[in-house]
Design a protein around this motif. Structure first.
Motif, mmCIF file in Angstrom:
data_model
loop_
_atom_site.group_PDB
_atom_site.id
_atom_site.type_symbol
_atom_site.label_atom_id
_atom_site.label_comp_id
_atom_site.label_asym_id
_atom_site.label_seq_id
_atom_site.Cartn_x
_atom_site.Cartn_y
_atom_site.Cartn_z
ATOM 1 N N GLY A 124 0.806 -1.213 0.000
ATOM 2 C CA GLY A 124 0.000 0.000 0.000
ATOM 3 C C GLY A 124 0.838 1.261 0.000
ATOM 4 N N SER A 125 2.115 1.129 -0.317
ATOM 5 C CA SER A 125 3.047 2.253 -0.288
ATOM 6 C C SER A 125 3.168 2.886 -1.665
ATOM 7 C CB SER A 125 4.429 1.771 0.178
ATOM 8 O OG SER A 125 5.421 2.729 -0.111
ATOM 9 N N SER A 126 2.873 4.173 -1.760
ATOM 10 C CA SER A 126 3.016 4.873 -3.039
ATOM 11 C C SER A 126 4.472 4.925 -3.474
ATOM 12 C CB SER A 126 2.446 6.287 -2.928
ATOM 13 O OG SER A 126 1.052 6.239 -2.695
ATOM 14 N N ASP A 127 5.393 5.016 -2.534
ATOM 15 C CA ASP A 127 6.820 5.027 -2.880
ATOM 16 C C ASP A 127 7.219 3.718 -3.552
ATOM 17 O OD1 ASP A 127 7.154 7.568 -1.850
ATOM 18 O OD2 ASP A 127 7.875 6.866 0.099
ATOM 19 N N PHE A 128 6.789 2.586 -2.968
ATOM 20 C CA PHE A 128 7.105 1.301 -3.575
ATOM 21 C C PHE A 128 6.486 1.201 -4.969
ATOM 22 C CE2 PHE A 128 5.595 -2.947 -4.675
ATOM 23 C CZ PHE A 128 6.812 -3.608 -4.805
ATOM 24 N N LEU A 129 5.239 1.640 -5.103
ATOM 25 C CA LEU A 129 4.546 1.513 -6.380
ATOM 26 C C LEU A 129 5.188 2.368 -7.463
ATOM 27 C CD1 LEU A 129 0.901 1.422 -5.018
ATOM 28 C CD2 LEU A 129 2.105 -0.439 -6.184
ATOM 29 N N ARG A 130 5.641 3.564 -7.108
ATOM 30 C CA ARG A 130 6.333 4.402 -8.101
ATOM 31 C C ARG A 130 7.587 3.705 -8.612
ATOM 32 N NH1 ARG A 130 4.207 8.843 -5.165
ATOM 33 N NH2 ARG A 130 5.790 8.625 -3.542
ATOM 34 N N ASP A 131 8.354 3.133 -7.704
ATOM 35 C CA ASP A 131 9.570 2.421 -8.119
ATOM 36 C C ASP A 131 9.216 1.196 -8.957
ATOM 37 O OD1 ASP A 131 12.527 1.726 -7.854
ATOM 38 O OD2 ASP A 131 11.583 -0.048 -6.956
ATOM 39 N N ALA A 132 8.191 0.457 -8.535
ATOM 40 C CA ALA A 132 7.815 -0.761 -9.253
ATOM 41 C C ALA A 132 7.353 -0.437 -10.673
ATOM 42 C CB ALA A 132 6.727 -1.497 -8.481
ATOM 43 N N LEU A 133 6.578 0.627 -10.842
ATOM 44 C CA LEU A 133 6.119 0.997 -12.181
ATOM 45 C C LEU A 133 7.282 1.389 -13.083
ATOM 46 C CD1 LEU A 133 2.839 2.992 -11.455
ATOM 47 C CD2 LEU A 133 3.035 0.871 -12.760
ATOM 48 N N SER A 134 8.299 1.983 -12.515
ATOM 49 C CA SER A 134 9.459 2.372 -13.329
ATOM 50 C C SER A 134 10.209 1.156 -13.847
ATOM 51 C CB SER A 134 10.403 3.257 -12.512
ATOM 52 O OG SER A 134 11.110 2.505 -11.539
ATOM 53 N N ARG A 135 9.936 -0.005 -13.272
ATOM 54 C CA ARG A 135 10.642 -1.240 -13.647
ATOM 55 C C ARG A 135 9.748 -2.237 -14.365
ATOM 56 N NH1 ARG A 135 12.527 -2.956 -7.866
ATOM 57 N NH2 ARG A 135 13.107 -4.846 -9.011
ATOM 58 N N LEU A 136 8.489 -1.867 -14.603
ATOM 59 C CA LEU A 136 7.543 -2.801 -15.191
ATOM 60 C C LEU A 136 7.738 -2.882 -16.699
ATOM 61 C CD1 LEU A 136 5.209 -4.672 -14.363
ATOM 62 C CD2 LEU A 136 3.648 -2.753 -14.755
ATOM 63 N N GLU A 137 7.930 -4.088 -17.186
ATOM 64 C CA GLU A 137 8.224 -4.314 -18.603
ATOM 65 C C GLU A 137 6.988 -4.103 -19.484
ATOM 66 O OE1 GLU A 137 10.730 -4.752 -20.397
ATOM 67 O OE2 GLU A 137 12.365 -5.751 -19.324
ATOM 68 N N ILE A 138 7.234 -4.085 -20.792
ATOM 69 C CA ILE A 138 6.163 -4.054 -21.782
ATOM 70 C C ILE A 138 5.194 -5.211 -21.503
ATOM 71 C CG2 ILE A 138 5.611 -4.323 -24.227
ATOM 72 C CD1 ILE A 138 6.931 -1.678 -23.699
ATOM 73 N N ALA A 139 3.888 -4.913 -21.570
ATOM 74 C CA ALA A 139 2.835 -5.901 -21.317
ATOM 75 C C ALA A 139 2.878 -6.426 -19.885
ATOM 76 C CB ALA A 139 2.897 -7.048 -22.312
ATOM 77 N N PRO B 259 -6.607 4.783 3.591
ATOM 78 C CA PRO B 259 -6.273 5.998 2.832
ATOM 79 C C PRO B 259 -4.777 6.286 2.852
ATOM 80 C CG PRO B 259 -8.154 6.371 4.269
ATOM 81 C CD PRO B 259 -7.600 5.038 4.649
ATOM 82 N N GLY B 260 -4.272 6.770 1.722
ATOM 83 C CA GLY B 260 -2.851 7.093 1.615
ATOM 84 C C GLY B 260 -2.612 8.080 0.492
ATOM 85 N N PRO B 261 -1.351 8.450 0.285
ATOM 86 C CA PRO B 261 -1.035 9.405 -0.781
ATOM 87 C C PRO B 261 -1.449 8.876 -2.152
ATOM 88 C CG PRO B 261 0.853 9.084 0.684
ATOM 89 C CD PRO B 261 -0.150 8.032 1.031
ATOM 90 N N SER B 262 -1.860 9.780 -3.029
ATOM 91 C CA SER B 262 -2.236 9.399 -4.388
ATOM 92 C C SER B 262 -0.997 8.979 -5.169
ATOM 93 C CB SER B 262 -2.927 10.562 -5.099
ATOM 94 O OG SER B 262 -4.130 10.899 -4.455
ATOM 95 N N LEU B 263 -1.242 8.156 -6.164
ATOM 96 C CA LEU B 263 -0.174 7.699 -7.049
ATOM 97 C C LEU B 263 -0.445 8.258 -8.436
ATOM 98 C CD1 LEU B 263 2.300 5.766 -7.500
ATOM 99 C CD2 LEU B 263 0.601 4.039 -8.177
ATOM 100 N N ASN B 264 0.477 9.040 -8.968
ATOM 101 C CA ASN B 264 0.333 9.590 -10.320
ATOM 102 C C ASN B 264 0.775 8.559 -11.344
ATOM 103 O OD1 ASN B 264 -0.584 12.134 -9.443
ATOM 104 N ND2 ASN B 264 1.523 12.801 -9.055
ATOM 105 N N VAL B 265 -0.120 8.250 -12.261
ATOM 106 C CA VAL B 265 0.187 7.302 -13.336
ATOM 107 C C VAL B 265 -0.019 8.024 -14.664
ATOM 108 C CG1 VAL B 265 -0.453 5.125 -14.424
ATOM 109 C CG2 VAL B 265 -0.535 5.342 -11.935
ATOM 110 N N ASP B 266 0.980 7.957 -15.530
ATOM 111 C CA ASP B 266 0.918 8.598 -16.836
ATOM 112 C C ASP B 266 0.121 7.710 -17.790
ATOM 113 O OD1 ASP B 266 1.288 9.732 -19.296
ATOM 114 O OD2 ASP B 266 3.474 9.811 -19.195
ATOM 115 N N PRO B 267 -1.054 8.126 -18.227
ATOM 116 C CA PRO B 267 -1.865 7.288 -19.123
ATOM 117 C C PRO B 267 -1.136 6.901 -20.399
ATOM 118 C CG PRO B 267 -3.169 9.125 -18.290
ATOM 119 C CD PRO B 267 -1.745 9.394 -17.899
ATOM 120 N N GLU B 268 -0.270 7.790 -20.889
ATOM 121 C CA GLU B 268 0.470 7.461 -22.108
ATOM 122 C C GLU B 268 1.352 6.236 -21.889
ATOM 123 O OE1 GLU B 268 3.598 9.386 -25.346
ATOM 124 O OE2 GLU B 268 3.300 10.339 -23.386
ATOM 125 N N GLN B 269 1.969 6.156 -20.703
ATOM 126 C CA GLN B 269 2.809 4.994 -20.423
ATOM 127 C C GLN B 269 1.975 3.712 -20.379
ATOM 128 O OE1 GLN B 269 6.380 4.734 -19.788
ATOM 129 N NE2 GLN B 269 6.062 6.579 -21.024
#
Length: 337
Positions: A235-250, A261-271
């Motif tokens: 449930g950590s936004s910090d972990f999720l930001r790092d994980a998304l930066s490492r997520l491969e195609i598909a 409740p916790g901090p929002s996570l910004n996700v770029d729809p284009e990505q």
């Protein structure tokens, strides 16, 4: 004297600022209902969130939704047998609404939940921190094989079944690189399930001792490399930001830990579009996942020391001590009502 003889049972009632141990009458069973003597309950993190004020819950109530017990009373039409040792689902569905008909019983429009109902309502004995629990019609009940001890079986009702739902959502895992966020009970169990399904499993947690423990359940320590699947129990936004930066195609990200409740996570729809990502969430689980949980624990009982993740049981009188984070590398505190 036996409680069935006296017509009374004991329950730990959470009252917001304290827990009261009380005697309360055993109810008459309605059609399809079961009375179960609780043999062992384990303390889920969501109950810790409740008593710490991070999570809203009915009050007063009998908490506890991970437990194993013995059937001692059967209402007309109930499917279990007297003396069966069983675990049961967290959610109780109506079976009739549009969501139930679509197979989304976890999100039934009239869902009721074990360990989440008001003590002063029509289902007072709804939680596992009591000598007995009543299981209404619509509860999924699964018999526990003799080879599974109580400490191994109890978490099946929440932690293990939830993991089964999360892993199902992730799709085919054989040969894929999976990053598990969090080495608590769910994360460690997820590591074992993913490894069992042929994945290369990494696990990340700030607690080095927990990571070391999870390695014995099929994981490797996170190496910072790219992955195909992320299962988040932090449930950590910090972990999720790092994980998304490492997520491969598909790649696929399954969120399961964001339950307060916790901090929002910004996700770029284009990505998401360009990288063909699948982002999804899981909350609770379906009846099949409880069956899968018991089957998996039974099949891996000789491979993994599941019982080592659970403390020696505390008596019901020490429930307030039990409602604290598990000590050391233990992942669940046990209570023997």
């Amino acid at each position: 004297m036996d409680t069935l003889t006296t017509g009374l049972t004991r329950a730990a009632v959470w009252c917001g600022d304290r827990v009261d141990i009380i005697e309360t009458p055993l109810p008459a069973l309605g059609p399809g209902e079961l009375l179960v003597r609780v043999r062992l309950a384990t303390v889920c993190g969501s109950d810790l969130h409740t008593v710490s004020g991070r999570r809203d819950a009915p009050c007063p109530s009998v908490l506890g939704h991970e437990a194993v017990g013995e059937v001692v009373g059967i209402g007309d039409g109930a499917s279990a047998q007297q003396g069966d040792r069983v675990v049961w689902s967290v959610t109780v569905s109506c079976g009739d609404c549009d969501r139930c008909r679509r197979g989304l019983t976890a999100k039934c429009r009239r869902v009721r939940k074990v360990g989440h109902e008001p003590f002063d309502g029509d289902w007072p004995l709804s939680g596992g921190y009591a000598s007995h629990i009543v299981l209404p019609r619509g509860t999924t009940v699964v018999a526990v094989p003799d080879a599974l001890g109580d400490a191994v079986a109890a978490p099946a009702a929440c932690a293990t079944a939830t993991v089964m739902a999360v892993v199902e959502r992730a799709g085919h895992l054989s040969g894929r690189r999976v990053l598990v966020g969090g080495a608590g009970m769910l994360g460690t169990t997820a590591a074992a399930v993913c490894a069992d399904r042929g994945a290369e499993v990494r696990i990340a947690d700030r607690d080095v001792a927990r990571v070391t423990q999870a390695i014995r359940f099929g994981a490797c320590a996170d190496d910072g490399e790219n992955v195909d699947v992320v299962l988040d129990f932090t449930g950590s936004s910090d972990f999720l930001r790092d994980a998304l930066s490492r997520l491969e195609i598909a790649g696929t990200l399954v969120l399961a830990g964001s339950v307060t409740p916790g901090p929002s996570l910004n996700v770029d729809p284009e990505q998401v579009v360009r990288r063909w990502w699948t982002l999804t969430g899981v909350h609770n689980y379906e009846p099949r996942h409880v069956h899968e949980a018991v089957d998996f624990l039974g099949r891996t009982a000789d491979r993994h020391l599941w019982s080592e993740l659970v403390t020696s049981p505390l008596p019901l009188e020490q429930i307030e001590h039990a409602l604290q984070p598990a000590p050391g590398t233990a992942l669940r505190v046990a209570v023997a009502p």
